[in-house]
Design a protein around this motif. Structure first.
Motif, PDB file in Angstrom:
ATOM      1  N   ALA A 101       0.792  -1.041  -0.099  1.00  0.00           N
ATOM      2  CA  ALA A 101      -0.020  -0.080  -0.010  1.00  0.00           C
ATOM      3  C   ALA A 101       0.844   1.407  -0.014  1.00  0.00           C
ATOM      4  N   ALA A 125      -0.426   3.387  -2.804  1.00  0.00           N
ATOM      5  CA  ALA A 125      -1.343   4.564  -2.415  1.00  0.00           C
ATOM      6  C   ALA A 125      -1.201   5.740  -3.115  1.00  0.00           C
ATOM      7  N   VAL A 149      -5.647   0.612   0.303  1.00  0.00           N
ATOM      8  CA  VAL A 149      -5.378   1.761  -0.804  1.00  0.00           C
ATOM      9  C   VAL A 149      -6.838   2.522  -0.770  1.00  0.00           C
TER      10      VAL A 149
END
Length: 425
Positions: free
Chosen positions: A81, A85, A206
């Motif tokens: 992530a 992200a 995310v």
């Protein structure tokens, strides 16, 4: 008047340090018998606190070990992530693109790219592993022969026995590694289950990682919640920078070393480059192990000349990484002392095997950024947590970026990074 005898307890209310006779003679010297010396009092106070803290850490480690099948996928999802992200957040800024669609695009693309790269590198390494093992065995045999016939002249029964044991160990290493891998993986079903759990967790990290983080903050007392929020954001920002830089540096090292090995004429350049790629994920120790393997292959294939050329190549790659790539990609957001890298890797290897060695440095990076934030006066009351961008690696160490000049082009940043590293060295 009856005077107390020497060695007896003084009368009530009289300190034994001041008990005297009527004529002024000192009867007792020293402290009260029941008083604990200050040094012992401090030592025992520290001892029971350290024992309590150590017991709590052991309990946490034990529980994490029991839940390893859940903890490892969640940690891997958190690291993934930190890589995906920022891209999902950037795509979400497009007005006509919903956040859910941006998340799906980023996760599918990221899994495809990262999975494809690791699959290709792993396939190249596995396909060349038998020949690489043969080259290593030949390298050891050649070194053993050189030590016997060379200038050292080590020709004795003890050396022969040690050499034979080492040779037999290397011959059986493939079977041992295979058994260890099977023991770690256990079954294909468990691996698939953990991968699905990691993917499922990654989607939510995310998509709405902020919601998950606010839920975790709910367990922290309100008066310390903002400070913990800022520390957590800076810790995640350090993880973003570390993950991004590690992958890029590993790829650059592998490509540079692979091309150099091919130009020198070393056999198996692709498997060796793959080994260097994977070794980059274990800082310091990974580079040493992969470098030794490359030098041994060069020694048996081309003699001492090729081995020295491989050494020079690896030194060049490490200097390229240390003076240009890492300062350029990380700036000064993440900077750990070598001991803070080697010791956690060794502890992680002892406690959790290969997984512990791989996750040790990211954990230390996160803890370092979080603790520095908690002890930084500027992160105290008055700073809005929303002003800290958890997806920007520069947020990990704002005190090192407060006096930065406007961004320069890539060449200028590389020159500045090289000058800064040279001046500090």
């Amino acid at each position: 008047m009856t005077l107390p005898t020497i060695g007896a307890d003084p009368p009530d209310g009289v300190d034994d340090t001041a008990a005297t006779t009527a004529g002024g003679g000192v009867l007792l010297q020293g402290r009260k018998r029941w008083e604990v010396p200050p040094a012992l009092e401090i030592a025992t106070a520290l001892a029971w606190r350290l024992l309590l803290l150590g017991a709590a850490i052991l309990v946490v480690i034990y529980v994490l070990g029991l839940l390893g099948a859940v903890v490892v996928p969640v940690v891997l999802a958190l690291i993934a992530a930190s890589l995906l992200a920022p891209s999902a957040h950037a795509l979400s800024r497009i007005r006509w693109l919903p956040h859910a669609v941006a998340t799906a695009i980023v996760i599918i693309s990221g899994v495809a790219v990262v999975g494809g790269v690791f699959y290709g590198v792993g396939l190249a390494f596995v396909s060349g592993l038998p020949e690489l093992s043969s080259q290593l065995l030949a390298s050891v045999a050649g070194i053993q022969q050189w030590l016997r016939t060379g200038p050292l002249g080590l020709n004795n029964e003890q050396f022969t026995e040690v050499g034979n044991q080492l040779f037999a160990y290397l011959q059986s290493s493939q079977a041992t590694l295979a058994q260890s891998a099977l023991g770690a993986v256990s079954t294909v079903g468990e691996v698939l289950t953990e991968l699905l759990l990691a993917l499922f967790t990654l989607i939510f990290f995310v998509y709405n990682g902020g919601t998950v983080w606010r839920f975790v903050l709910g367990a922290i007392p309100r008066q310390a919640r903002d400070r913990a929020d800022i520390a957590g954001r800076r810790a995640f920002a350090s993880l973003v920078g570390y993950t991004r830089a590690t992958i890029l540096v590993a790829a650059a090292d592998a490509i540079t070393a692979g091309v150099g090995l091919w130009l020198i004429g070393i056999p198996l350049p692709v498997p060796l480059a793959a080994l260097i790629f994977f070794g980059a994920f274990v800082p310091t120790l990974g580079a040493v192990v992969s470098g030794v393997v490359a030098v041994l292959v060069g020694l048996v294939s081309g003699g001492i000349t090729d081995a020295l050329l491989v050494v020079l190549l690896l030194v060049l790659v490490q200097n390229l990484e240390g003076y240009i790539l890492q300062p350029l990609l990380l700036g000064r957001s993440i900077k750990l002392h070598p001991l803070a890298v080697v010791l956690p890797i060794a502890c992680g290897l002892v406690l959790a095997g290969i997984a512990g060695a791989l996750l040790a440095v990211p954990l230390v990076t996160v803890i370092d950024a979080g603790v520095r934030s908690l002890t930084r006066p500027s992160d105290g009351p008055g700073l809005d947590p929303e002003s800290v961008d958890a997806l920007d690696p520069r947020s990990a160490r704002p005190d090192w970026h407060s006096d930065e000049q406007p961004p320069r082009n890539l060449v200028g940043r590389a020159v500045d990074a090289f000058r800064a590293r040279s001046s500090s060295a």
